[in-house]
Design a protein around this motif. Structure first.
Motif, short mmCIF file in Angstrom:
data_model
loop_
_atom_site.label_atom_id
_atom_site.label_comp_id
_atom_site.label_asym_id
_atom_site.label_seq_id
_atom_site.Cartn_x
_atom_site.Cartn_y
_atom_site.Cartn_z
N GLU A 37 0.85 -1.12 0.01
CA GLU A 37 -0.05 -0.04 -0.08
C GLU A 37 0.98 1.39 -0.07
O GLU A 37 0.37 2.35 -0.78
CB GLU A 37 -1.01 -0.01 1.38
CG GLU A 37 -2.17 -1.09 1.23
CD GLU A 37 -2.96 -1.01 2.54
OE1 GLU A 37 -2.66 -0.44 3.32
OE2 GLU A 37 -3.80 -1.84 2.38
N ALA A 38 1.88 1.34 0.50
CA ALA A 38 2.90 2.42 0.77
C ALA A 38 3.71 2.49 -0.74
O ALA A 38 3.60 3.57 -1.15
CB ALA A 38 3.97 2.18 1.78
N HIS A 39 3.75 1.49 -1.18
CA HIS A 39 4.54 1.66 -2.55
C HIS A 39 3.40 2.32 -3.62
O HIS A 39 3.69 3.03 -4.57
CB HIS A 39 5.05 0.11 -3.09
CG HIS A 39 6.34 -0.19 -2.63
ND1 HIS A 39 7.30 0.49 -2.57
CD2 HIS A 39 6.46 -1.00 -1.80
CE1 HIS A 39 8.26 0.01 -2.10
NE2 HIS A 39 7.89 -0.99 -1.57
N LEU A 40 2.02 1.59 -3.65
CA LEU A 40 1.06 2.32 -4.38
C LEU A 40 0.72 3.64 -4.21
O LEU A 40 0.78 4.50 -5.24
CB LEU A 40 -0.19 1.37 -4.12
CG LEU A 40 -1.32 1.81 -5.05
CD1 LEU A 40 -1.13 1.66 -6.48
CD2 LEU A 40 -2.61 0.96 -4.48
N SER A 41 0.59 4.08 -2.93
CA SER A 41 0.48 5.28 -2.50
C SER A 41 1.85 6.43 -2.94
O SER A 41 1.61 7.42 -3.69
CB SER A 41 0.48 5.67 -1.00
OG SER A 41 0.34 6.93 -0.84
N SER A 42 3.02 5.78 -2.88
CA SER A 42 4.02 6.55 -3.53
C SER A 42 4.08 6.67 -4.82
O SER A 42 4.32 7.61 -5.62
CB SER A 42 5.41 5.83 -3.18
OG SER A 42 6.54 6.31 -3.56
N ALA A 43 3.46 5.57 -5.77
CA ALA A 43 3.47 5.79 -7.22
C ALA A 43 2.56 6.47 -7.56
O ALA A 43 2.63 7.49 -8.64
CB ALA A 43 3.23 4.37 -7.72
N VAL A 44 1.24 6.63 -7.02
CA VAL A 44 0.34 7.72 -7.49
C VAL A 44 0.89 9.08 -7.12
O VAL A 44 0.57 9.77 -7.78
CB VAL A 44 -1.13 7.52 -6.33
CG1 VAL A 44 -2.09 8.30 -6.56
CG2 VAL A 44 -1.62 6.09 -6.72
N ALA A 45 1.32 9.12 -5.99
CA ALA A 45 1.87 10.36 -5.67
C ALA A 45 3.17 11.26 -6.74
O ALA A 45 3.05 12.19 -7.47
CB ALA A 45 2.74 10.36 -4.20
N ARG A 46 4.07 10.08 -7.23
CA ARG A 46 4.65 10.46 -8.13
C ARG A 46 4.05 10.67 -9.62
O ARG A 46 4.59 11.58 -10.35
CB ARG A 46 5.77 9.23 -8.50
CG ARG A 46 6.69 9.05 -7.34
CD ARG A 46 8.07 8.39 -8.05
NE ARG A 46 7.54 6.81 -8.10
CZ ARG A 46 7.56 5.95 -7.35
NH1 ARG A 46 7.87 6.12 -6.03
NH2 ARG A 46 7.28 4.67 -7.74
N LEU A 47 2.92 9.93 -9.71
CA LEU A 47 2.17 10.22 -10.94
C LEU A 47 1.53 11.53 -10.77
O LEU A 47 1.50 12.34 -11.89
CB LEU A 47 1.19 9.12 -11.40
CG LEU A 47 0.53 9.28 -12.66
CD1 LEU A 47 1.31 9.22 -13.82
CD2 LEU A 47 -0.36 7.96 -12.51
N GLU A 48 1.02 11.86 -9.74
CA GLU A 48 0.32 13.10 -9.73
C GLU A 48 1.34 14.24 -9.58
O GLU A 48 1.00 15.24 -10.45
CB GLU A 48 -0.31 13.43 -8.13
CG GLU A 48 -0.99 14.45 -7.68
CD GLU A 48 -2.42 14.47 -8.45
OE1 GLU A 48 -3.04 15.50 -8.41
OE2 GLU A 48 -2.86 13.39 -8.88
N ALA A 49 2.46 14.17 -9.14
CA ALA A 49 3.54 15.09 -9.26
C ALA A 49 3.88 15.39 -10.67
O ALA A 49 4.30 16.48 -11.32
CB ALA A 49 4.83 14.92 -8.29
#
Length: 732
Positions: A37-49
């Protein structure tokens, strides 16, 4: 002691939180779940950025999504599949609205909603367009005496004919229809101009489907153009009312231009001059037109963005330069705004003068957007502006997306803008800026280098599309365009317009002479370039997936910036090899069954009938042999090694398959026909064969060909492709 106690506290804390004792085996899985879940949240954050950092690069993808939706509608067979596609577009949009509620994911949520909705918009637009303006073709051949009204007239002296678009009535059910007629030169009447009415005996047939899979589909174009039939005159027409108006005036203007330029040059230059002024392409000799295409100069023969842009630029520069000569005027009038208005009017006038064909209208709209941006002090050309222009075209003419005109025009402009916005061009301009003392020669060399590199980029962008649509492409187009584009925009177009203007006072001759000589130079350049060794790249028909991979990679490279764009090399690495490894079908059968093409293992091409018909040309080009067509004759089926032909049957073996061509099946007794079919793998006939005729692989008679259209057969694996796929329910 303190460290041991701390470890005990940590251990006792973890266990209650996990809800398990120290020996519980599910604890590692819980930790892995939290980690994922942490990795998924990090990927979503990177995509948003990533989306946040590329605000100016997001919008063009909406146009790509709309284009994809239109393409999906053409690819899917019918209404049921279209509705499923619309539902599949709504599903991710709805899930995104539900799952991404927080403000920290706003950009990602908006993208997940907007892209599927734009795909759905493309499907709905083309579906609505087809339902509203699609024209039902006539049910079958018609021969009758009818009254007709001429709507358009196109001179085609190079083919010894005139082409008319007429309004008449279906002789069978009397419904109003529009038809395209070919009028032989001996039956033509100069009074057959727009607005004229005539009475004549006509032969009308439904618009024909593509001769072979992947070929030009006139029936599809006619469906959207409002044409219910095509045909020809069978007798001299009787004029019942003479026409007039702007169409007749354009015909007289084209004749005037050809006459004036023809005083100083040959037929080809005079014909191209008439094309540039009135859009009339029918007088260009086939050999010169082919040389222009093989030299990469075909864009000069159709009124496109190059011509409209040149006219707008000429008007802009005249207003700005002349206005600057009068300080009192320059101080009182905003010259850029006046130049923009003048350029817009000049572009609109030129579009109307050349007949306002759809590609010209699209070019004019794009030019008006550029002029508007300049008037507002904005960047004249940007990918966002191009995307806006493409969306405007798709809104009104969504069917244009699958045509070569739309694809080549926008691909060229996207390549030019993306290249000139690249770091390499910025570096090149920076190097030029460092040498501020450079002379005129250095500036010209720099401009020539930039034009040459731009030509290379454009050629690279267009080649997959050109090969897909036409099976041949010029290799040295970038070199030819370095000379031809400045010559056309800087000399040819201005002097031809000057000739028209100064003809009013009898001073047009010097301008016509200059225009004729510049066109002579362009034609000589085309013939010289196209005759160079390896000047033409000739390939057989290319798979759709291969060209789509190239287009996807090209768009990714053009629309993103930085390292992200390098991911576009992946689809290109798949698509480009597929282009050059394409192999033709072993056997092509055209839709009437009267002709076929067979490729021998040694590369030699055999035709059932070696003629110069449109279907024969289409088959030859699809086989990748178009460069030879018309230069040397191809062999015919009876010349196939081991063929046995008697005037009624022609039987031979290819790739281990027994082929039987029934040239006159009506003359064959029923039993003999059935027995012959039983011995064959493939039977080809232009008439309906008995139901008991059952070859092992394919019975390509008039019954099957009427339903499915022309066929492409791979003899090695027994697969068959048809012009009309199984289950296709499009209107045409």
């Amino acid at each position: 002691m303190g460290k041991a106690r701390a470890n005990t506290i940590v251990a006792n804390t973890i266990v209650p939180i996990a809800g398990e004792d120290e020996g519980d085996s599910r604890l590692p899985s819980r930790l892995r779940k939290w980690g994922s879940e942490a990795h998924l949240s990090s990927a979503v954050a990177r995509l948003e950025a990533l989306l946040a950092d590329r605000g100016f690069e997001r919008m063009p993808w909406l146009a790509v999504a709309m284009l994809a939706g239109i393409g999906i509608w053409f690819a899917l067979p019918g209404p049921g599949e279209w509705l499923i596609a619309l539902g599949l577009c709504g599903l991710p949009a709805g899930l995104a609205l539900i799952a991404m509620r927080g403000d920290d994911r706003a950009l990602l949520r908006n993208a997940a909603v907007a892209v599927p909705l734009m795909i759905a918009a493309g499907i709905v637009l083309i579906w609505a367009r087809s339902a509203l303006i699609g024209t039902e073709p006539v049910a079958g051949p018609r021969v009758a005496v009818v009254e007709a009204l001429v709507l358009e007239r196109e001179e085609q002296p190079a083919r010894d004919r005139v082409r008319l678009i007429v309004a008449t009535r279906d002789p069978l059910d009397a419904r109003p229809i529009r038809a395209r007629l070919n009028v032989p030169e001996e039956m033509d009447d100069p009074r057959l101009t727009a607005g004229a009415q005539f009475r004549a005996k006509l032969r009308l047939i439904p618009p024909q489907r593509a001769a072979v899979p992947g070929g030009y589909d006139f029936a599809r174009a006619a469906w959207f153009d409002g044409l219910a039939a095509s045909g020809s005159l069978l007798e001299q027409p009787a004029i019942t009312r003479e026409g007039g108006g702007i169409a007749g005036w354009r015909s007289r203007l084209a004749e005037h231009v050809r006459e004036q330029v023809g005083r100083f040059s040959g037929t080809a230059s005079a014909a191209i001059a008439a094309t540039l002024i009135t859009g009339d392409r029918g007088a260009i000799p086939d050999s010169d037109g082919q040389a222009m295409r093989d030299a990469g100069l075909a864009h000069m023969l159709s009124i496109s963005g190059l011509h409209v842009g040149a006219i707008v630029a000429i008007a802009w520069l005249v207003v700005v330069r002349v206005g600057a000569l009068f300080p009192w005027l320059a101080l009182r009038v905003r010259l850029p705004l006046a130049a923009a208005g003048t350029g817009a009017l000049a572009g609109i006038a030129y579009t109307l003068l050349t007949g306002a064909a759809l590609p010209t209208v699209r070019a004019c709209l794009a030019a008006l957007l550029v002029v508007g941006a300049l008037a507002l002090g904005r960047q004249a050309l940007s990918l966002r502006l191009i995307a806006l222009a493409a969306m405007g075209v798709m809104l009104f003419w969504p069917e244009a997306v699958i045509g070569p005109s739309f694809q080549l025009s926008f691909a060229a402009v996207i390549a030019i803008v993306a290249f000139h916005n690249s770091r390499f061009v910025a570096w090149l301009r920076g190097k030029r800026g460092e040498g501020r003392g450079e002379g005129r020669l250095e500036r010209l060399l720099h401009a020539g280098l930039l034009l040459f590199l731009t030509g290379l980029v454009v050629e690279a962008a267009l080649t997959p599309l050109v090969l897909f649509h036409f099976q041949r492409s010029g290799v040295y187009g970038s070199l030819a365009n370095v000379i031809a584009i400045p010559l056309m925009t800087g000399l040819t177009l201005p002097v031809l317009i000057g000739g028209l203007v100064f003809d009013a006072v009898g001073w047009g001759a010097p301008f016509w002479w200059a225009g004729a000589k510049s066109l002579d130079l362009i034609i000589a350049l085309a013939h010289g370039t196209s005759s160079l060794p390896g000047a033409v790249l000739q390939l057989p028909q290319i798979a759709l997936w291969a060209v789509l991979a190239c287009v996807a990679g090209g768009l990714w490279l053009a629309l993103w910036s930085g390292r992200l764009r390098l991911w576009g090399l992946a689809p290109l690495a798949i698509g480009l090899p597929a282009l050059f490894l394409a192999r033709p079908a072993d056997l092509l059968i055209e839709q009437s069954g009267r002709n076929a093409a067979l490729l021998a293992p040694d590369g030699r091409l055999y035709l059932l009938r070696n003629s110069t018909s449109f279907s024969a040309e289409a088959m030859v080009e699809a086989m990748g042999k178009g460069a030879q067509y018309g230069v040397e004759p191809f062999a015919e089926f009876p010349e196939w090694p081991g063929a046995r032909c008697n005037g009624v049957f022609c039987q031979f073996e290819a790739e281990g398959r027994v082929l039987l061509v029934a040239q006159r099946p009506a003359e064959v007794p029923y039993g003999a026909m059935v027995a012959a079919c039983a011995r064959a793998d493939i039977v080809i006939a232009s008439r309906r064969l008995p139901a008991d005729c059952q070859p092992a692989m394919l019975k390509a008679d008039s019954s099957l060909l009427a339903r499915r259209g022309g066929l492409a057969v791979d003899l090695s694996n027994g697969t068959t492709r048809a012009v009309r796929p199984q289950g296709d329910r499009h209107g045409w």
